[in-house]
Write an enzyme that holds these catalytic residues in place. Structure first.
Site, PDB file in Angstrom:
ATOM      1  N   MET A 273     -13.673   9.297  -4.671  1.00 13.94           N
ATOM      2  CA  MET A 273     -14.795   9.369  -3.738  1.00 13.94           C
ATOM      3  C   MET A 273     -14.799  10.653  -2.907  1.00 13.94           C
ATOM      4  O   MET A 273     -15.592  10.762  -1.970  1.00 13.94           O
ATOM      5  CB  MET A 273     -14.777   8.145  -2.811  1.00 13.94           C
ATOM      6  CG  MET A 273     -14.900   6.820  -3.547  1.00 13.94           C
ATOM      7  SD  MET A 273     -14.994   5.393  -2.436  1.00 13.94           S
ATOM      8  CE  MET A 273     -16.636   5.605  -1.717  1.00 13.94           C
ATOM      9  N   GLU A 274     -13.952  11.632  -3.235  1.00 17.16           N
ATOM     10  CA  GLU A 274     -13.844  12.817  -2.376  1.00 17.16           C
ATOM     11  C   GLU A 274     -13.826  14.160  -3.085  1.00 17.16           C
ATOM     12  O   GLU A 274     -14.265  15.173  -2.512  1.00 17.16           O
ATOM     13  CB  GLU A 274     -12.565  12.715  -1.528  1.00 17.16           C
ATOM     14  CG  GLU A 274     -12.526  11.594  -0.524  1.00 17.16           C
ATOM     15  CD  GLU A 274     -12.061  10.269  -1.107  1.00 17.16           C
ATOM     16  OE1 GLU A 274     -12.365   9.227  -0.504  1.00 17.16           O
ATOM     17  OE2 GLU A 274     -11.398  10.280  -2.164  1.00 17.16           O
TER      18      GLU A 274
ATOM     19  N   GLY B 124      -5.964  10.362   1.636  1.00 22.94           N
ATOM     20  CA  GLY B 124      -7.087   9.699   2.283  1.00 22.94           C
ATOM     21  C   GLY B 124      -6.642   8.824   3.435  1.00 22.94           C
ATOM     22  O   GLY B 124      -7.309   8.732   4.467  1.00 22.94           O
TER      23      GLY B 124
ATOM     24  N   ASP C  10      -5.968   2.213  -9.988  1.00 16.72           N
ATOM     25  CA  ASP C  10      -6.813   1.160 -10.550  1.00 16.72           C
ATOM     26  C   ASP C  10      -7.287   1.597 -11.928  1.00 16.72           C
ATOM     27  O   ASP C  10      -7.605   2.776 -12.131  1.00 16.72           O
ATOM     28  CB  ASP C  10      -8.041   0.916  -9.670  1.00 16.72           C
ATOM     29  CG  ASP C  10      -7.685   0.601  -8.235  1.00 16.72           C
ATOM     30  OD1 ASP C  10      -7.658  -0.590  -7.894  1.00 16.72           O
ATOM     31  OD2 ASP C  10      -7.444   1.547  -7.451  1.00 16.72           O
TER      32      ASP C  10
END
Length: 234
Positions: free
Chosen positions: A181-182, A21, A205
């Site tokens: 998110m992708e 990313g 995380d």
């Protein structure tokens, strides 16, 4: 052929592209692992490099944050630059207690709260899945390299900051292995355009216990994932 977002020539890219990313990570990978590499894009600072890893021509390009950005770049790479295989090498959050920081997780499929795949699929749910051969290959190589990986379903979200405890419980209930998110968007594009795609992530995380890697820790925690991805395309 240049696009509004990729200012490159037709043959600047390999048919295999590894996609982090972060553009800074793309630069790091090229400098650390590729020989005879050249920068082939810097439009909007979305850096891309092409070089050789053990005599195999490979490109590295960042895809930015979120499904819209990742979908845009993967689509243009496939249509305009004849890319046939994409590996997302990114970060994700974890919710399961058995998945720890720095663990490598592989997405065999990805649910999403995004509307993008429904737009593509005439407002129906789309099963966004990885390419089976790529999963089989990377798992086999991980065993040879003695790198532990976990495989399961991802949840791809449009909302990075979300404290919805009800949703967190649902993710646990359905045994979600990683949150990013992708991935669902990349799998949707790959399926539509009939190319191979795989998402492999390092846990940066832990959503449940609020643990996370510092910026400095992130610099040195992703090499196993990167090397595994590179070895899988030889």
């Amino acid at each position: 052929m240049s696009t509004p977002h990729i200012n490159s020539k037709k043959d600047d890219f390999s048919d295999i592209v590894l996609m982090p990313g972060d553009p800074v990570r793309a630069k790091y990978i090229a400098e650390k692992y590729l020989s005879n590499f050249v920068q082939v894009n810097n439009t909007r600072l979305m850096l891309a490099y092409t070089g050789f890893y053990k005599n195999r021509k490979i490109s590295i390009m960042s895809h930015g944050i979120g499904i819209p950005s990742a979908s845009l770049y993967t689509r243009e790479l496939i249509i305009e630059f004849n890319v046939k295989k994409i590996i997302r090498i990114g970060t994700c959050g974890a919710v399961r207690d058995d998945i720890k920081l720095r663990d490598i997780v592989i997405s065999m499929g990805a649910s999403t709260d995004s509307k993008v795949n429904r737009i593509r699929f005439n407002d129906h749910d789309f099963a966004a899945i990885a390419d089976f051969d790529m999963i089989y290959n990377i798992v086999s190589i991980s065993k040879k390299m003695k790198i532990k990986v976990s495989i399961g379903n991802f949840f791809t979200t449009d909302s990075f900051y979300n404290d919805d405890k009800k949703m967190l419980n649902i993710l646990k209930k359905y045994n979600i292995i990683g949150v990013d998110m992708e991935t669902a968007g990349i799998y949707g594009v790959a399926s539509e355009l009939k190319v191979q795609a795989l998402s492999i992530c390092t846990v940066s995380d832990h959503i449940t216990n609020k643990e996370f890697l510092s910026s400095k820790e992130r610099e040195s925690s992703f090499n196993d994932m990167i090397e595994l991805a590179l070895e899988s395309v030889l």
